[in-house]
Enzyme design. Structure first.
Site, PDB file in Angstrom:
ATOM      1  CD1 TRP A 128      -2.825   1.666   0.763  1.00  0.00           C
ATOM      2  CD2 TRP A 128      -1.375   2.368   2.293  1.00  0.00           C
ATOM      3  NE1 TRP A 128      -3.244   2.896   1.193  1.00  0.00           N
ATOM      4  CE2 TRP A 128      -2.365   3.365   2.144  1.00  0.00           C
ATOM      5  CE3 TRP A 128      -0.348   2.590   3.209  1.00  0.00           C
ATOM      6  CZ2 TRP A 128      -2.364   4.541   2.856  1.00  0.00           C
ATOM      7  CZ3 TRP A 128      -0.342   3.764   3.939  1.00  0.00           C
ATOM      8  CH2 TRP A 128      -1.344   4.732   3.749  1.00  0.00           C
ATOM      9  CG  HIS A 129       3.525   2.387   3.222  1.00  0.00           C
ATOM     10  ND1 HIS A 129       2.911   1.420   3.984  1.00  0.00           N
ATOM     11  CD2 HIS A 129       3.586   3.495   3.999  1.00  0.00           C
ATOM     12  CE1 HIS A 129       2.623   1.915   5.169  1.00  0.00           C
ATOM     13  NE2 HIS A 129       3.016   3.170   5.208  1.00  0.00           N
ATOM     14  N   GLY A 130       3.775   1.733  -1.402  1.00  0.00           N
ATOM     15  CA  GLY A 130       4.416   2.052  -2.670  1.00  0.00           C
ATOM     16  C   GLY A 130       4.557   0.845  -3.566  1.00  0.00           C
TER      17      GLY A 130
END
Length: 481
Positions: free
Chosen positions: A342-344
């Site tokens: 989700w972060h990257g």
């Protein structure tokens, strides 16, 4: 629009607050809410107005799915009718009358939107490497705040499915999603904890106590961002680009560890402060995470609203710890891999997520042994682990991360010739690491806040110092996620 800009601090923020309370004072309650919706959409459009239709489309889609869920879930006033009975009735009525089908449609729609903008190029790059065929990249610009407003709306749909929240007013729903203090980088909110605050009569009147607290925590957050985090950013950027010896790699990684904390917690402080002027209390998002004595304790303190989301909407639906310890460890690893992704869109984020999931699993096993570590040692290994994991979070490639890790364990030599060059960074670390470790955090300061002349002078000093650093306006780190 950035919080750390002249236009926000001296124009947008005070004007939006003033208009909101002026209209409420005239008892134009709906107009006041509408003014805040317009202000929030303007705030979002400041960065790139071409993405305004995107967020409005996402809002429209989730509002419609949410309304349909509310009709199917709350269609009967008979509380004795359980969810299974309602699902059975829905099957006879058709797909769009099935809560599970509606929730699935809503979740898939949100995931596809996020996946298209955030992960398409990542998959095309890897598909090219695997197949040997050159797939052209779309080179999509990630819409501002898409990760946060998508997770916020996923939480809303799941809560609507569970019967925990309802929203029949479109304007109120738009305000829930777009309320500008939290829109870009959180905290990730629940509808039930935010919207009742807008409807309370006392919250429609100006409150000097909330205003003073809001300005106080906003100034602290601003100082964290522009003075501390952005200074650490210079040291971290230089180090991640070239550091390879023992000392310079540790300086680089510790600089990033502190940069990330002061940057993201600074944003959250400013978000909480900006919201308080509207008499809206956003949830705490940081509670001295680098004081944690275990990796589990860290995630109870770091980005707390994301931790709550991962627990409630991924870990628990996977089964949590209900089916034994091995399944629980599998579920926590899967949860954190998803959280990392989700972060990257990159292998480094997947590695970072796996490390934290595996760390949680090891912690669970150690707790079963029942031999607590001395507190100082528990803190030390937790902090070192977190610092090492941040290397993958920050690195552009796995190769770059491994270069830094090899330097950190001394495999690239112990050259001390760079000590003089690294002295400013080292001094900054020596000053601010103890503050992070021992000083009271922003939430504790606000809780104990009482307006005094000393507090006013403190706010004025750090505010003026912060303005002096406005010659290097930078985005917040989590704007990229």
């Amino acid at each position: 629009m950035l919080f750390n800009t002249y236009v926000f601090i001296f124009a947008f923020w005070p004007i939006s607050v003033g208009v909101y309370f002026f209209l409420n004072r005239l008892r134009y309650v709906t107009a006041a809410k509408l003014s805040l919706v317009i202000a929030s959409l303007f705030f979002y459009s400041w960065w790139n107005i071409s993405y305004l239709p995107l967020i409005l489309g996402s809002i429209a889609f989730n509002y419609i799915v949410g309304r349909l869920l509310q009709v199917t879930v709350h269609g009967s006033d008979d509380i004795s009718v359980d969810q299974e009975q309602k699902d059975q009735r829905s099957k006879r009525k058709g797909l769009l009358h099935s809560p599970k089908a509606l929730l699935t449609i809503g979740l898939v729609g949100n995931i596809l939107l996020l996946g298209y903008y955030k992960y398409t190029d990542f998959f095309l790059i890897n598909l090219t490497e695997i197949s040997g065929h050159n797939f052209p990249l779309l080179k999509l610009i990630l819409p501002l705040g898409i990760s946060f407003f998508t997770f916020t709306q996923i939480a809303y749909l799941v809560d609507a499915y569970r019967g925990k929240t309802r929203e029949y007013n479109l304007m109120s729903y738009i305000l829930f999603v777009t309320f500008y203090p939290h829109l870009i980088a959180g905290p990730i909110l629940h509808h039930s904890e935010m919207m009742p605050q807008f409807d309370r009569l006392r919250n429609k009147h100006w409150n000097w106590n909330n205003a003073s607290k809001g300005v106080y925590i906003f100034c602290i957050g601003l100082f964290k961002k522009v003075v501390i985090a952005d200074t650490f950013a210079e040291f971290a950027n230089d180090g991640f680009a070239s550091a390879h010896q023992f000392v310079d790699t540790w300086v680089a990684t510790l600089s990033y560890t502190l940069q990330l904390y002061f940057d993201f917690s600074g944003y959250t402080d400013m978000a909480i402060g900006a919201a308080l002027l509207f008499n809206i209390v956003l949830p705490q998002n940081f509670n001295s995470p680098y004081k944690a004595l275990s990796i589990q304790d860290f995630w109870r303190r770091w980005h707390m609203t994301l931790s709550r989301f991962l627990r409630d909407y991924i870990y628990f639906p996977l089964g949590g710890s209900r089916r034994g310890e091995l399944i629980a460890m599998r579920n926590v690893i899967i949860t954190f891999i998803i959280g990392g992704f989700w972060h990257g869109a990159g292998w480094t984020f997947l590695v970072w997520g796996f490390m934290h999931g595996a760390g949680q699993a090891v912690h669970r096993m150690w707790m079963k042994v029942g031999k607590p570590l001395p507190k100082w040692f528990a803190w030390l290994i937790t902090f070192i682990f977190i610092n090492i994991a941040w290397v993958f979070f920050r690195a552009d490639t796995v190769t770059q991360a491994l270069r830094l890790l090899k330097g950190m364990i001394g495999l690239n030599g112990l050259d001390m010739s760079s000590l003089k060059t690294l002295a400013p960074a080292g001094l900054f670390i020596l000053i601010f690491l103890p503050i992070v470790m021992f000083a009271s955090n922003s939430s504790e300061r606000v809780e104990a806040f009482r307006p005094t002349w000393k507090k006013a002078i403190f706010m004025a000093v750090i505010f003026v110092i912060s303005l002096l650093y406005f010659n290097r306006i930078t985005e917040f780190l989590y704007f990229n996620f």
